[in-house]
Structure formats: structure tokens, C-alpha cells
Scaffold this motif. Structure first.
Motif, PDB file in Angstrom:
ATOM      1  N   VAL A 188       0.829  -1.197   0.000  1.00  0.00           N
ATOM      2  CA  VAL A 188       0.000   0.000   0.000  1.00  0.00           C
ATOM      3  C   VAL A 188       0.870   1.257   0.000  1.00  0.00           C
ATOM      4  O   VAL A 188       1.798   1.369   0.808  1.00  0.00           O
ATOM      5  N   GLY A 189       0.568   2.201  -0.882  1.00  0.00           N
ATOM      6  CA  GLY A 189       1.196   3.531  -0.858  1.00  0.00           C
ATOM      7  C   GLY A 189       0.266   4.497  -0.142  1.00  0.00           C
ATOM      8  O   GLY A 189      -0.951   4.477  -0.388  1.00  0.00           O
ATOM      9  N   GLN A 190       0.805   5.298   0.753  1.00  0.00           N
ATOM     10  CA  GLN A 190      -0.031   6.245   1.511  1.00  0.00           C
ATOM     11  C   GLN A 190       0.618   7.624   1.472  1.00  0.00           C
ATOM     12  O   GLN A 190       1.779   7.785   1.866  1.00  0.00           O
ATOM     13  N   ILE A 191      -0.139   8.606   0.995  1.00  0.00           N
ATOM     14  CA  ILE A 191       0.386   9.964   0.822  1.00  0.00           C
ATOM     15  C   ILE A 191      -0.397  10.883   1.745  1.00  0.00           C
ATOM     16  O   ILE A 191      -1.638  10.895   1.708  1.00  0.00           O
ATOM     17  N   ILE A 192       0.313  11.631   2.579  1.00  0.00           N
ATOM     18  CA  ILE A 192      -0.407  12.413   3.602  1.00  0.00           C
ATOM     19  C   ILE A 192      -0.083  13.908   3.504  1.00  0.00           C
ATOM     20  O   ILE A 192       0.950  14.295   2.956  1.00  0.00           O
ATOM     21  N   PRO A 193      -0.964  14.746   4.056  1.00  0.00           N
ATOM     22  CA  PRO A 193      -0.831  16.198   3.947  1.00  0.00           C
ATOM     23  C   PRO A 193      -0.142  16.809   5.161  1.00  0.00           C
ATOM     24  O   PRO A 193       0.247  16.098   6.097  1.00  0.00           O
ATOM     25  N   TRP A 194      -0.081  18.145   5.145  1.00  0.00           N
ATOM     26  CA  TRP A 194       0.668  18.860   6.180  1.00  0.00           C
ATOM     27  C   TRP A 194      -0.200  19.408   7.300  1.00  0.00           C
ATOM     28  O   TRP A 194       0.320  19.972   8.252  1.00  0.00           O
ATOM     29  N   ASN A 195      -1.518  19.292   7.191  1.00  0.00           N
ATOM     30  CA  ASN A 195      -2.333  20.000   8.195  1.00  0.00           C
ATOM     31  C   ASN A 195      -2.435  19.258   9.529  1.00  0.00           C
ATOM     32  O   ASN A 195      -2.545  19.891  10.573  1.00  0.00           O
TER      33      ASN A 195
ATOM     34  N   LEU B  95      -1.326  12.871  12.932  1.00  0.00           N
ATOM     35  CA  LEU B  95      -2.633  12.222  12.975  1.00  0.00           C
ATOM     36  C   LEU B  95      -2.963  11.561  11.636  1.00  0.00           C
ATOM     37  O   LEU B  95      -3.509  10.452  11.596  1.00  0.00           O
ATOM     38  N   MET B  96      -2.612  12.231  10.539  1.00  0.00           N
ATOM     39  CA  MET B  96      -2.882  11.626   9.224  1.00  0.00           C
ATOM     40  C   MET B  96      -2.020  10.384   9.006  1.00  0.00           C
ATOM     41  O   MET B  96      -2.459   9.415   8.375  1.00  0.00           O
ATOM     42  N   ALA B  97      -0.796  10.403   9.539  1.00  0.00           N
ATOM     43  CA  ALA B  97       0.040   9.194   9.458  1.00  0.00           C
ATOM     44  C   ALA B  97      -0.659   8.059  10.211  1.00  0.00           C
ATOM     45  O   ALA B  97      -0.734   6.919   9.732  1.00  0.00           O
ATOM     46  N   ALA B  98      -1.199   8.372  11.384  1.00  0.00           N
ATOM     47  CA  ALA B  98      -1.886   7.342  12.189  1.00  0.00           C
ATOM     48  C   ALA B  98      -3.146   6.845  11.467  1.00  0.00           C
ATOM     49  O   ALA B  98      -3.385   5.630  11.388  1.00  0.00           O
ATOM     50  N   TRP B  99      -3.952   7.790  10.940  1.00  0.00           N
ATOM     51  CA  TRP B  99      -5.186   7.393  10.241  1.00  0.00           C
ATOM     52  C   TRP B  99      -4.870   6.432   9.102  1.00  0.00           C
ATOM     53  O   TRP B  99      -5.637   5.527   8.801  1.00  0.00           O
ATOM     54  N   LYS B 100      -3.732   6.661   8.442  1.00  0.00           N
ATOM     55  CA  LYS B 100      -3.403   5.826   7.291  1.00  0.00           C
ATOM     56  C   LYS B 100      -2.761   4.500   7.738  1.00  0.00           C
ATOM     57  O   LYS B 100      -3.164   3.427   7.298  1.00  0.00           O
ATOM     58  N   LEU B 101      -1.742   4.596   8.593  1.00  0.00           N
ATOM     59  CA  LEU B 101      -0.968   3.392   8.939  1.00  0.00           C
ATOM     60  C   LEU B 101      -1.796   2.388   9.747  1.00  0.00           C
ATOM     61  O   LEU B 101      -1.726   1.176   9.492  1.00  0.00           O
ATOM     62  N   GLY B 102      -2.553   2.885  10.725  1.00  0.00           N
ATOM     63  CA  GLY B 102      -3.257   2.002  11.670  1.00  0.00           C
ATOM     64  C   GLY B 102      -4.086   0.924  10.981  1.00  0.00           C
ATOM     65  O   GLY B 102      -3.874  -0.282  11.191  1.00  0.00           O
ATOM     66  N   PRO B 103      -5.044   1.295  10.138  1.00  0.00           N
ATOM     67  CA  PRO B 103      -5.902   0.275   9.532  1.00  0.00           C
ATOM     68  C   PRO B 103      -5.166  -0.621   8.540  1.00  0.00           C
ATOM     69  O   PRO B 103      -5.462  -1.821   8.449  1.00  0.00           O
ATOM     70  N   ALA B 104      -4.205  -0.059   7.791  1.00  0.00           N
ATOM     71  CA  ALA B 104      -3.472  -0.871   6.811  1.00  0.00           C
ATOM     72  C   ALA B 104      -2.675  -1.948   7.544  1.00  0.00           C
ATOM     73  O   ALA B 104      -2.601  -3.101   7.104  1.00  0.00           O
ATOM     74  N   LEU B 105      -2.099  -1.583   8.683  1.00  0.00           N
ATOM     75  CA  LEU B 105      -1.333  -2.556   9.467  1.00  0.00           C
ATOM     76  C   LEU B 105      -2.256  -3.607  10.068  1.00  0.00           C
ATOM     77  O   LEU B 105      -1.944  -4.805  10.054  1.00  0.00           O
ATOM     78  N   ALA B 106      -3.397  -3.155  10.584  1.00  0.00           N
ATOM     79  CA  ALA B 106      -4.347  -4.113  11.176  1.00  0.00           C
ATOM     80  C   ALA B 106      -4.767  -5.154  10.146  1.00  0.00           C
ATOM     81  O   ALA B 106      -4.931  -6.334  10.457  1.00  0.00           O
ATOM     82  N   ALA B 107      -4.923  -4.718   8.895  1.00  0.00           N
ATOM     83  CA  ALA B 107      -5.366  -5.634   7.837  1.00  0.00           C
ATOM     84  C   ALA B 107      -4.255  -6.575   7.380  1.00  0.00           C
ATOM     85  O   ALA B 107      -4.523  -7.550   6.681  1.00  0.00           O
ATOM     86  N   GLY B 108      -2.997  -6.250   7.750  1.00  0.00           N
ATOM     87  CA  GLY B 108      -1.887  -7.131   7.354  1.00  0.00           C
ATOM     88  C   GLY B 108      -1.150  -6.657   6.110  1.00  0.00           C
ATOM     89  O   GLY B 108      -0.387  -7.421   5.516  1.00  0.00           O
ATOM     90  N   CYS B 109      -1.379  -5.406   5.711  1.00  0.00           N
ATOM     91  CA  CYS B 109      -0.686  -4.858   4.536  1.00  0.00           C
ATOM     92  C   CYS B 109       0.714  -4.404   4.914  1.00  0.00           C
ATOM     93  O   CYS B 109       1.027  -4.220   6.095  1.00  0.00           O
ATOM     94  N   THR B 110       1.555  -4.170   3.907  1.00  0.00           N
ATOM     95  CA  THR B 110       2.840  -3.501   4.116  1.00  0.00           C
ATOM     96  C   THR B 110       2.778  -2.162   3.376  1.00  0.00           C
ATOM     97  O   THR B 110       2.005  -2.012   2.420  1.00  0.00           O
TER      98      THR B 110
END
Ligand code: NDP
Length: 497
Positions: free
Chosen positions: A165-172, A176-191
Motif C-alpha cells: 500500500v502507498g499512503q500519501i499524507i498532507p501537512w495540516n 494524525l494523518m500518518a496514524a489514520w493511514k498506517l493504523g488500519p493498513a497494518l491491522a489488515a496485514g498490509c505492508t
């Protein structure tokens, strides 16, 4: 009038982190960009350079994708028990919580946001997100399906990780945006290959250190800093990336969709907004005025779901708009690291010019600035909190996302008028309603074209509550169990008995 500021003393661990070289996290190692290039990161309160960060590009993205592929196909991440995977994610939450103050300071320094908000919102919400998603690792289930074909069958579904999975996040909200993206992808077993925003890469890089400390297998989380136009574009177009997710502008979201067509990777998008915030005449005025002000001025207005279009029932228009303007005049603007600061600088010189340009265009087309409208101070990227009245629905300031502390206020006479006005937008991210009449509130909520509707509150976020947009505000949802759909494939299995 000159205002004096008292900034907190920066913690030694923040100073240490900022002073160290900032490299890319690829395959469990911190490495230089293949080009050897770096780019500067600025303190928005002063305009000074605070760090140099590795400038990754296509070659680095290739390396990171290879590492993520190896970790997905051959590594232990997706095959370990869900309970164990959940414990790794939980460990990140614990480490982040232990380093709360450090992250709060780093985020404030890098983005400019008030330290009171990074302490109260950005960091604890990120901790909570990881904890919530740690729990989901062991609850991603399929169904048994009673099929109607003649004969005897047993049919069921499996939910499997979507892959790399590629995840691109903003500056605002960088952390928190890193967490919103990483958390569920990791839970699902993605890299994952995470690309932070170039304006605010520091908290994601520090988070990368916590992933190593938590013992994550190499290649599960890779972090590549670098320009969106090169590193981001390469990630979105990469033929070996199975899914791409972005939070950012609608314009870049569309570019991602085009880039993703090569291998038809899955896409989820959390994009811009121009959210209507509706005050009815029977609302608790004090609560509504304070709520309308916070809906736009929180995080310097750099919030995709900011309540940036304020629609007020005619009978209370003057009272509400003057109340919000009065609130705006009293907001203490200053460096994020001063605990007295209520509003920090905008993130960059570019953003200051962009937002100021919108205000000038609005004033030139007949709007009145009831408060603010000008740059604040000469150093850093500060703008006065601004309330614009005498605006019309078709004006640029009413139609386009400004992404700064600028609200446009419009009156409406009858309740029937409000839905067509509120829904007259290419966006559909969020909406607010202020009223004591809950029947009206529910009826309006049902007809607003928005992914989230807040009633007598605004900007309430929770790891368990899905967030995302209708129309050009995006595809898919972040948070809640809905986000897991972004990171899983459904497989039907059917056995003849
Ligand atoms: P962008 O959409 O340009 O940036 C968001 C992320 O996408 C960043 O990591 C950026 O990298 C990356 N990116 C940029 N171009 C590409 C590309 N071609 N391919 C892949 N990735 C890319 O937002 P900005 O930060 O420039 O802000 C501009 C506007 O976007 C704001 O004024 C606001 O309207 C909106 N916005 C909305 C946000 C939201 O939460 N929905 C958040 C941030 C912005 P890099 O940082 O290197 O450019």
C-alpha cells in the motif's frame, strides 16, 4: 500594538531529533536518498530553516516498494496471528503515548499549530487511533453465505490484506494523518510505503523510529520523504503497488486516480471541502456562536472539513455574525510554542499568499471583512482570523476551498432555502447544524450531501467514527470499521458438499 510571547523550552529529545540527519526508512534501515539530495524544512512561525530532510524520488520509491513487497509476500507480517499483529500496533500506541510531549512539541514546531492543540488533539487522537486499530487486527471477519443454487454447497468469504500500500499524507495534521493511514493498513496485514508532506515530514520520521523500537519486521513500514510531483507520483504510478491512499487536495487526488490506471491499483481519497455550517434561529446562541468560530478557526482553518460557509437564519444573522467576528478579534495569534497562543501561523509562505489572495479577491468582489483580512506581524506566516459578509453564493470565496482562517457568512430566510444552498458545492465532506429542534436537525442531516454531519457540535473526531466525503471530497472512508474495506480484498469460497 506589540505582543510579547513566551515560548516553552524545547525538550532536549526534540532538539536532539531535529539536529540529527533525517533519512528514509527503507527495509528497516535509515538510508540516504539515492540522489544524496536533501530539502529544507521551515518553522512557519519564523520562516527559519529547522532541518534538512532526505529528498527521495522514483529510485527510492522503487527500493521501498521492493522492501514492502518482500515483507508482504515472504515476511511474517501477514501470516502471524492477528492477536500478535494487534500487539505490535498497540505497542506503537504505547510508545507514542510515552513520548506525547515530544511529539506535541515537534508537531507544533514543524506545522506551527498551537501546542495546546497538539497536546489535546493531534497526539492523543493518534494514540487512540493506533489502539482502536490494534483491536481490529483480530476482528476482520468474513461471512457464511446461504446460496440458493440447487445442490448442497458451503459458501463463505475471507477478508485478505490488499497487499503493498502507498499512503500519501498532507501537512495540516501530519502525525494524525500518518496514524489514520498506517493504523488500519497494518491491522489488515498490509505492508506500507508512507510519503509525508514535504512541508511537515518530521513527526512521521520520528514515528518511524518508534516502529523500529516496537520491533516491526523490516519492510512492513517504509517512509520516503520527497516531493509529491516526483516521489508521490512514482508511488501512485508504481506497477507493484496494490493500493494507493491519499489525503490532500482534490486536484492532486485526480492526478492520483490517473496515475493509478496503469495497474488499476485500488484508490481511496480524502480530499477537500467547503463545508456548510447552518445556524437556525432557535439555536442556543452562545453555543452556536462559539461553535461556529471554532468550526473555522481551529488549526488556523487548515482543516478539510472546516465550517467555512456559515449560513445563518435571517432573524439572528447580525447577532451570530457579529458574535463570530468578536470571537475572531479576541483570538490570540502567535507562535505555536507559546501556551497562550490560540491560533498559530499558516503552514507556509505559499499558503499565506494563497489564502490572502482569496480574501483580496473576495473584498474586490464586494465582500466586507467584519474582522481580520490582513497579514499579522512581519515575521512568519500569520493571518488574522477573518469573517467575510456581503458575499453571494456564486462568489469564488463561497465556492472554493480557501484552507485558512476565513469564513464566509450568508443569511437565509426560510428553512426550505437552506438545503439547496448548503448542497450547492462540488464538495461533500462535512456539515454542521445548530438548533434546539432535533426533528429539524435530523431532517436536515438526512438531506445534506456530506460524509459527516455534526449537530450542536463541530470537528468531533473519533477513531470509531467513519470520516470521508461525498462528491469531489473523495472516495472511501477513514476510521471506524469502514476503513478496513480500503485495505482488504473479499474472497468468496464455495465448496460443493
Ligand atoms: P497537496 O494535495 O498538493 O498535497 C498532499 C500530499 O500529496 C503531499 O504529500 C504532497 O507532496 C502530495 N502530492 C502532491 N502532488 C502529488 C502528485 N502529483 N502525486 C502524488 N502525490 C502528490 O496539498 P497541498 O499540501 O499542496 O495543499 C494544497 C491544497 O490542498 C490546500 O490549500 C487545501 O485546499 C488542500 N488540502 C487538503 C487537505 C485535506 O485534509 N483534505 C490537506 C492538505 C491540503 P508534497 O508535500 O511533497 O507536495
Amino acid at each position: 500594538m506589540a505582543v510579547s510571547y513566551t515560548e516553552i523550552a524545547i525538550a532536549p529529545e526534540v532538539t536532539r531529533f531535529i539536529a540529527q540527519p533525517h533519512k528514509l526508512l527503507i527495509d528497516g534501515e535509515w538510508v540516504e536518498a539515492a540522489s544524496g539530495n536533501v530539502f529544507p524544512v521551515y518553522n512557519p512561525a519564523t520562516g527559519e530553516i529547522i532541518a534538512q530532510v532526505a529528498e527521495g524520488d522514483k529510485e527510492d520509491i522503487d527500493r521501498a516498494v521492493r522492501a514492502a513487497r518482500k515483507a508482504f509476500d515472504g515476511g511474517p507480517w501477514r501470516t502471524m496471528t492477528p492477536s500478535k499483529r494487534g500487539r505490535y500496533i498497540w505497542r506503537v500506541a504505547e510508545l507514542l503515548e510515552q513520548h506525547s510531549e515530544e511529539f506535541a512539541q515537534l508537531e507544533s514546531l514543524d506545522n506551527g499549530k498551537p501546542i495546546t492543540e497538539t497536546r489535546a488533539a493531534d497526539v492523543p487522537l493518534a494514540v487512540d487511533l493506533f489502539r482502536y486499530m490494534a483491536g481490529w487486527a483480530s476482528k476482520i471477519e468474513g461471512n457464511t453465505i446461504p446460496i440458493s443454487m440447487p445442490g448442497k454447497y458451503f459458501a463463505y468469504t475471507l477478508r485478505e490484506p490488499v497487499g503493498v500500500v502507498g499512503q500519501i499524507i498532507p501537512w495540516n495534521f501530519p502525525l494524525l494523518m500518518a496514524a489514520w493511514k498506517l493504523g488500519p493498513a497494518l491491522a489488515a496485514g498490509c505492508t506500507i510505503i508512507l510519503k509525508p508532506a514535504s512541508l511537515t515530514p518530521l513527526s512521521a520520521l520520528r514515528l518511524g523510529e518508534l516502529f523500529i523500537e516496537a520491533g516491526f519486521p523490516a519492510g512492513v513500514v517504509n517512509i520516503v520523504t520527497g516531493p509529491g510531483q516526483t516521489a508521490g507520483a512514482a508511488l501512485a504510478a508504481h506497477p507493484d503497488v496494490d493500493k494507493i491512499a491519499i489525503t490532500g487536495s482534490t486536484e492532486v487526488g485526480k492526478q492520483i486516480v490517473h496515475a493509478a490506471t496503469g495497474n488499476l491499483k485500488k484508490v481511496s481519497l480524502e480530499l477537500g471541502g467547503k463545508s456548510p455550517n447552518i445556524v437556525l434561529k432557535d439555536a442556543d446562541m452562545e453555543v452556536a456562536i462559539r461553535g461556529a468560530a471554532n468550526a473555522i478557526f481551529f488549526n488556523q482553518g487548515q482543516v478539510c472539513c472546516a465550517g467555512s460557509r456559515l449560513y445563518v437564519e435571517q432573524a439572528v444573522f447580525e447577532q451570530v455574525v457579529e458574535g463570530v467576528a468578536e470571537h475572531a478579534r479576541k483570538i490570540r495569534v502567535g507562535p505555536g510554542l507559546d501556551p497562550e497562543t490560540q491560533m498559530g501561523p499558516l503552514v507556509s509562505d505559499h499558503q499565506l499568499r494563497l489564502v490572502s489572495g482569496y480574501v483580496e479577491a473576495g473584498l474586490a468582489s464586494g465582500a466586507t471583512a467584519l474582522s481580520g483580512g490582513r497579514r499579522y506581524g512581519e515575521q512568519g506566516y500569520f493571518l488574522e482570523p477573518t469573517v467575510l459578509t456581503d458575499v453571494k453564493q456564486d462568489m469564488q470565496v463561497v465556492q472554493e476551498e480557501i484552507f485558512g482562517p476565513v469564513v464566509v457568512a450568508l443569511p437565509f430566510k426560510e428553512l426550505d432555502e437552506i438545503l439547496p444552498l448548503a448542497n450547492d458545492s462540488m464538495y461533500g465532506l462535512a456539515a454542521g447544524i445548530w438548533t434546539k429542534d432535533l426533528s429539524k436537525a435530523h431532517l436536515l442531516a438526512a438531506h445534506l450531501h456530506a460524509g459527516t454531519v455534526w449537530i450542536n457540535c463541530y470537528n468531533v473526531f473519533d477513531a470509531a467514527m467513519p470520516f470521508g466525503g461525498y462528491k469531489q471530497s473523495g472516495w472511501g472512508r477513514e476510521m471506524g470499521h469502514e476503513v478496513l474495506e480500503n485495505y482488504t480484498e473479499v474472497k468468496s469460497v464455495c465448496i460443493r458438499l
